[in-house]
Enzyme design. Structure first.
Site: not given
Length: 442
Positions: A11, A45
């Protein structure tokens, strides 16, 4: 040891956007924006990077947002009163400050809040607001307390959706609106892994909002989702389960293709293809647990176009069946040297033919199409070469699935879940004026 690539479960970050229309509740928007953009000093993120405000409410919203930013305390995080601490190291600080300076040089309006003199020591970055004119003004993720703001007109919504998708990233996205049609339009068309409606876009909870992106923002499967552990196992489960409460749909061409196969192919291949359709997770939807006032949905969607590289007619059938079972378009990379392929393609039923694209070379597919997965038939060395070529593909991270000719002949098939995208949708149901489900409680 089995001649397969080691699984990469990754990710990355993203140019995470939030869209706010004129129907949104301003006070709630400001609170969610502050939390999403500046919590953890923007070092998540999933953090908000681009805020899109409908033109009619932009001035009012920005005035409130600037006022809320001025209330933030930037200080050492060992103090309970601190809202924004330092970024992780000097290099990160310099990268963020360099971005802010470049945006200033390009003429964008920039506003930073004042910080205490003590913050000149260490790696602090003052929360910053930068007004931009296009999504493309932000070239890459800025991992810190920097929020870019874009004004848009109601008539430009479709173009804005295209611009958000064109960034190539697809981690988180938020929409603030009290108009169901507007919410549905954004949710259906923005290609990201985690979507949030009328709430902040950070702080995904394992098992509630399985987390991970698509495109340049991740490979799948989602952390905290039902497909995560099976991807890490050294053996292949015979059947993946999403639980008793999951609902499924039938892939549009599944019945037609299977009925045609029964009439033209031997029983062994028919049985193998039938097992593919029986294992399909196409259209899966699942409501995940969460607090009262919040609805969390998980569903699986097709990746769109899947590269198919068969060596044999059996391999071509099985790769096409895998694409049909997952609702994808099959892109066959088969050159003119494969004389059997032309007659094979011509023999397909009329409704299946449009779901097949033929290209002569891998480079042609990667340059002209938008592919999201790859199926391969051949040996380990050839698979390694293919993986190397796909690693150069700049639009999405693709890990090819490989089967040898012998494995497919023995009855093995491809992992269908890897041809699907996982999407999580978290909705603050109380934001539109109350939680209607409470009215039904006795």
């Amino acid at each position: 040891k089995a001649g397969q690539p080691i699984p990469l479960v990754a990710e990355t970050g993203g140019l995470n956007a939030m869209v706010v229309d004129s129907s949104a509740l301003a006070e709630q928007v400001v609170a969610d924006v502050i939390h999403s953009a500046f919590d953890s000093a923007g070092q998540r993120c999933s953090a908000l990077r681009i805020l899109c405000l409908q033109d009619e409410i932009a001035d009012t919203m920005l005035t409130m947002l600037r006022g809320a930013m001025k209330e933030l305390s930037v200080a050492n995080p060992d103090q309970l009163s601190t809202d924004v601490g330092p970024v992780i190291d000097k290099e990160a600080q310099q990268n963020i400050q360099r971005h802010i300076a470049q945006m200033h040089q390009q003429g964008f309006a920039i506003e930073q809040i004042a910080v205490e003199p003590a913050c000149t020591q260490g790696t602090f970055v003052a929360p910053t607001l930068i007004e931009i004119t296009h999504i493309s003004d932000v070239k890459q993720e800025v991992f810190g307390p920097v929020l870019h703001v874009l004004r848009y007109r109601r008539a430009e919504v479709d173009a804005l959706i295209q611009d958000v998708n064109a960034s190539g990233y697809g981690l988180t996205f938020g929409v603030h609106s009290r108009i169901d049609e507007s919410i549905d339009n954004w949710v259906q068309h923005v290609r990201v892994g985690n979507q949030y409606v009328n709430r902040n876009i950070v702080g995904a909870v394992v098992g509630v909002q399985p987390f991970g992106g698509q495109g340049l923002s991740g490979t799948g499967p989602k952390a905290g989702g039902p497909l995560y552990i099976p991807r890490l196992q050294d053996f292949e489960p015979t059947r993946l389960s999403l639980g008793d409460k999951a609902k499924f749909s039938t892939a549009p061409l599944a019945s037609s293709f299977l009925n045609w196969i029964r009439a033209v192919q031997p029983a062994q291949l028919v049985q193998q293809i039938q097992s593919i359709f029986e294992l399909s997770l196409y259209g899966a939807q699942l409501v995940l647990p969460g607090p009262t006032g919040e609805l969390n949905n998980y569903h699986l969607l097709p990746r769109g176009q899947v590269l198919c590289l068969p060596k044999t007619e059996r391999g071509a059938y099985l790769q096409l069946a895998s694409c049909i079972a997952t609702g994808n378009t099959a892109v066959f990379v088969v050159g003119i040297e494969a004389q059997w392929f032309a007659s094979w393609l011509q023999a397909l039923p009329d409704d299946v033919g449009p779901q097949v694209i033929q290209v002569a070379h891998l480079e042609q597919a990667l340059q002209s199409l938008s592919v999201g997965a790859a199926l391969f038939e051949g040996d380990g060395d050839e698979l390694m070469a293919l993986a190397h070529d796909l690693a150069e593909y700049s639009a999405v991270i693709i890990q090819p699935q490989g089967r040898t000719v012998a494995e497919l002949k023995e009855g093995k098939t491809y992992r269908l879940e890897r041809l699907l995208i996982e999407r999580s949708l978290s909705v603050n149901t109380a934001a539109a004026g109350g939680n209607a489900t409470l009215m039904a409680m006795i």
